[in-house]
Each structure stands twice: as structure tokens, then as C-alpha cells.
Design a protein around this motif. Sequence first.
Motif, short mmCIF file in Angstrom:
data_model
loop_
_atom_site.label_atom_id
_atom_site.label_comp_id
_atom_site.label_asym_id
_atom_site.label_seq_id
_atom_site.Cartn_x
_atom_site.Cartn_y
_atom_site.Cartn_z
N GLN A 1 40.06 67.35 102.70
CA GLN A 1 39.41 68.43 101.96
C GLN A 1 38.10 68.85 102.61
O GLN A 1 37.54 69.90 102.29
N GLU A 2 37.61 68.05 103.56
CA GLU A 2 36.37 68.38 104.25
C GLU A 2 36.58 69.37 105.40
O GLU A 2 35.60 69.83 106.00
N PHE A 3 37.84 69.70 105.71
CA PHE A 3 38.09 70.48 106.92
C PHE A 3 37.59 71.92 106.82
O PHE A 3 36.96 72.43 107.75
N GLU A 4 37.87 72.59 105.70
CA GLU A 4 37.42 73.98 105.59
C GLU A 4 35.89 74.10 105.64
O GLU A 4 35.37 74.97 106.35
N LEU B 1 33.95 72.14 107.21
CA LEU B 1 33.62 71.86 108.61
C LEU B 1 33.79 73.11 109.46
O LEU B 1 32.94 73.44 110.30
N LEU B 2 34.90 73.86 109.25
CA LEU B 2 35.11 75.08 110.01
C LEU B 2 34.06 76.13 109.68
O LEU B 2 33.63 76.89 110.55
N HIS B 3 33.60 76.17 108.43
CA HIS B 3 32.50 77.07 108.09
C HIS B 3 31.25 76.72 108.87
O HIS B 3 30.54 77.60 109.39
N ASP B 4 30.97 75.42 108.99
CA ASP B 4 29.79 74.99 109.75
C ASP B 4 29.95 75.30 111.23
O ASP B 4 28.97 75.65 111.92
N ILE B 5 31.16 75.16 111.74
CA ILE B 5 31.43 75.52 113.13
C ILE B 5 31.18 77.02 113.34
O ILE B 5 30.63 77.45 114.36
N SER B 6 31.56 77.83 112.35
CA SER B 6 31.31 79.26 112.43
C SER B 6 29.82 79.56 112.49
O SER B 6 29.37 80.46 113.20
N ILE B 7 29.03 78.78 111.76
CA ILE B 7 27.57 78.95 111.80
C ILE B 7 27.05 78.65 113.20
O ILE B 7 26.21 79.38 113.73
N ILE C 1 34.67 64.00 115.56
CA ILE C 1 34.61 63.99 114.10
C ILE C 1 35.88 63.36 113.56
O ILE C 1 36.99 63.78 113.89
N GLY C 2 35.72 62.33 112.75
CA GLY C 2 36.86 61.64 112.16
C GLY C 2 36.36 60.67 111.11
O GLY C 2 35.33 60.90 110.47
N HIS C 3 37.07 59.58 110.95
CA HIS C 3 36.62 58.53 110.03
C HIS C 3 35.74 57.57 110.82
O HIS C 3 36.17 57.02 111.84
N SER C 4 34.51 57.39 110.36
CA SER C 4 33.56 56.58 111.11
C SER C 4 33.24 55.29 110.36
O SER C 4 33.19 55.27 109.13
N ASN C 5 33.01 54.24 111.14
CA ASN C 5 32.62 52.95 110.59
C ASN C 5 31.19 53.04 110.06
O ASN C 5 30.26 53.36 110.79
N LYS C 6 31.02 52.78 108.76
CA LYS C 6 29.70 52.92 108.14
C LYS C 6 28.67 51.96 108.73
O LYS C 6 27.46 52.18 108.61
N VAL D 1 26.74 62.04 123.38
CA VAL D 1 28.02 62.03 122.67
C VAL D 1 27.75 61.60 121.23
O VAL D 1 27.09 60.58 121.00
N HIS D 2 28.25 62.38 120.27
CA HIS D 2 28.02 62.10 118.86
C HIS D 2 29.33 61.71 118.19
O HIS D 2 30.37 62.35 118.43
N ILE D 3 29.29 60.69 117.35
CA ILE D 3 30.45 60.26 116.57
C ILE D 3 30.10 60.43 115.10
O ILE D 3 29.18 59.80 114.59
N LEU D 4 30.83 61.32 114.42
CA LEU D 4 30.48 61.71 113.06
C LEU D 4 31.59 61.37 112.07
O LEU D 4 32.78 61.40 112.41
N ASP D 5 31.19 61.11 110.84
CA ASP D 5 32.11 60.80 109.76
C ASP D 5 32.38 62.07 108.95
O ASP D 5 31.46 62.66 108.38
N ARG D 6 33.63 62.50 108.92
CA ARG D 6 33.97 63.74 108.23
C ARG D 6 33.66 63.69 106.74
O ARG D 6 33.50 64.73 106.11
N ALA D 7 33.58 62.50 106.16
CA ALA D 7 33.36 62.37 104.72
C ALA D 7 31.95 62.77 104.29
O ALA D 7 31.71 62.99 103.11
N ILE D 8 31.02 62.85 105.24
CA ILE D 8 29.64 63.24 104.91
C ILE D 8 29.56 64.76 104.86
O ILE D 8 29.83 65.45 105.84
#
Length: 433
Positions: A47-50, A52-58, A215-220, A255-262
Motif C-alpha cells: 500500500q506504500e507504493f503509490e 512512493l511514486l508520488h514522492d518520486i514525481s516530486i 527500497i524494500g523491507h529493511s531490518n530495523k 548508497v541508501h537502504i530504505l524501509d518502504r513501511a516508513i
Amino acid sequence: MNDTVKPVTPQNLATTTSWFRTAAPYIHSHRGATFVIAFDGETIDSQEFEPLLHDISILNSLGIKLVLVYGARPQIEASCIQQNVPVRYHSGLRVTDDVSLVIAKAAIGKLRLDIESKLSFGLPHTPMADARIRCISGNLVIARPAGIIDGVDLGHTGEVRRIDSEGINQQLAAGNIVLLPPLGYSLTGESFNVSAESIATEVATALRADKLIFIGHSNKTMPRELTVDEAQKTLSSHPSLPAAVKACKAGVTRVHILDRAINGVLLQELFSRDGAGTLVTATSFETTRQAVIDDVGGILELLQPLEEKGIVVKRSRELLEREIDHFTVMERDGSVVACAALYPYPENDMAELACLAVSNHYQSHGRGKQLLAVLEQSAQAQGINHLCVLTTQTAHWFLEQGFKPAEIADLPVAKQALYNYHRNSRVFRKQLA
């Protein structure tokens, strides 16, 4: 009034103003930069994908050149299972036979169309709702077969042979977003299923991208920053770490590794000093160094709150400029986050420690102690074996660092003549050798 609209308050405006001032330097520095952003198939299904695409558009609207690379592993697996086609992996790579390749191409193609349509949707319910965002794809990844590994033929699974960097740069120069599927094409017209992470890494390297972002599932439990050496020791803690290390060694600066859930993780990572994910760099993200004249503004900003509280003596810009050679600073992402000064009195075998200050955002992390250690080493390198400090409100901290109470008469003679009896500062001394 619509109850869903938050009323404008001075506090809201102050928060917005503060955020914009913090983000402004990053907006300026990122304009014209090239970012490669890779996201996995699970992220596409989330559910975080749309958002995310809005932020990419920014990012695209801010003049950042973007290459997007997407994965499709769960979608391919789901199609295989639905069609009763066995799913096989070896050494972390899919075994792609003729039937699996047909399924993979169909799943990957559908995802590409879905992503393109979502990017075309722009930013609904915002002033950018009518912004024109062009997304271009194509045969920009040249691949070869991965071959036989440990006796297992991987079939149509491939690896990157080279990247058509000229073709990608032409599209980026035109302001287009480049979208790359997890596919590569051979010079003989064959198609290969290639991992998104390897494509993203090779593209970032070929383009000499300013940033590579996974961007994916990241280890907290992953730390906020890792050098390449540190990352190599924990490669198993995240699937993107091996790719991050490879990219850094090949010349990608960050290189950045991000958690999509944030929520808003991409914007938080790119437009704030501390970010919201894990940063892997070839060099340390934070450095301690000799201050230069350009640091005066940052030092003044650190000292001002302490001057207002009477913790340190007020210093003018002119005085700081004259004394800048005495200062050491901690710099983080281009900003001064801590400082201290060392004034040597070699004839008395002593140096005065002064102006020790750490930004409010970085206190309680041991930076003051680290900076003190650096200045102690500097004093000893000059053949000085004692430090002194004058303080009005931080006596306990200096006691914890090994300083002992002293008298005004214990100060260097030249310093005694400058002692301000109105401030009534306490004197502490520490033996270094």
C-alpha cells in the motif's frame, strides 16, 4: 469549515518554515544530480507504493535525474504457481527455463505498464496534478547468460554485460524518468531475467550516479550509517548490502537502504540531515577536522545558544575569524555539528580548552567526549601535558572526563590576567601524560 482541513496556526507555520529551511540546502544540492532508485516486487504490491511514486514525481519536479529499476520476484512466482510451473532457485538466482521466461516476461511487462500509468497520474489533489511526467523504457541493459553454476544450468537467467549509458543519459537530459525492468537483452536478440539489484548497481556505476537507493523491507536494527568495511562485516543482515558494497567500491559515493513501511521515507532520507534509512559510504559520513574560515558561520550557530545562557563567553565573528586556527570541528553532511578550541601555553606546559559545543540534535551520543579526546591528542602532539578549562555550568561533565578542581593561580600567567571575576568561572585541570 471542513473538519478534515487542519487550521493554520503559528505553530504549524513555524514547523513548516523550519522544515523548509532545513531542506533548502538539499533541494539546491540535489538539483541536476542523478539518482538510481531500485524497489522490489513486494514494494510494488504494498500500500506504500503509490505514495512512493508520488514522492518520486516530486523528485523529478525538483530537477533530479531519475533511473527507476523494479523487481518482480513475487509476481513471477505467483504466476508460476497459478500455472503449475515449478519455481526453482540456485545460489539465490532463479532457474529460468523456457516456460518460466514466458511467464516472467508477461509479469514484468504488466508491472511496467502499471508503473508507467501510475507515474502518468501525476500528483492528484496538489498544485502539481497537471504536471507532465514522461517515463521512458527500452533495451538499455545488455545481458549475457549466467550459465551453469555448481552443475546447475540457470537457463534464461542472465547477468549484466554492459549498460547503454549514452542512451540513458540522453533520456535523462531530456527530463525523462528512465524505467528499467529486471530484463536484459543479448546482442543476438535473446531475453534474460536479471536481478533488479544487479541492474541498479551496474547502472549507478556506469552513470557515476550521485546516489543509489534501494527500497524494500529493511531490518530495523541496521545502523543509520555504515562504511564499506563495516557493511562487509554484516553482509547477511540485509539482501541489498552486497550490492551496496559493490557499488561503493565501483565509485558510487552514497548508497541508501530504505524501509518502504516508513511514510515518506524517500523524502526524509534525501532532505534531512540524519535521514530515515541506512547510508553506506566508502568514507566516513562524519569527520573531525581542523576548522577553516568557512566554518565560522556554523561555529557561531553552535555557540549562540550557549552564549545566551552564559555558558560560554560571547565571541564576535571577527574574533572567531582571527582565532579559527585554534578550532576543531565535527562535520556531518556538510554541516558543523560540534566544535572546540585549544589555546596552547607551551611555556606553562598547558593548553586551555574552550568553546566546546555540540548541536542540540547530536547531544547524548558521545560527540563531546570524542572531540575532547581529539584535542587531548593534539595537545600531546605539541608536547603539552596539561589541559585547563573554565566553566560556569558544566563542571560535572568535566569532572566525569577526568578533570580536577583547580585554582586561578594554577592557570597560565597570561590567562590569569584575562580571568573575568564577574563570571566567577570554576577552574579545572587535567594531566594528560
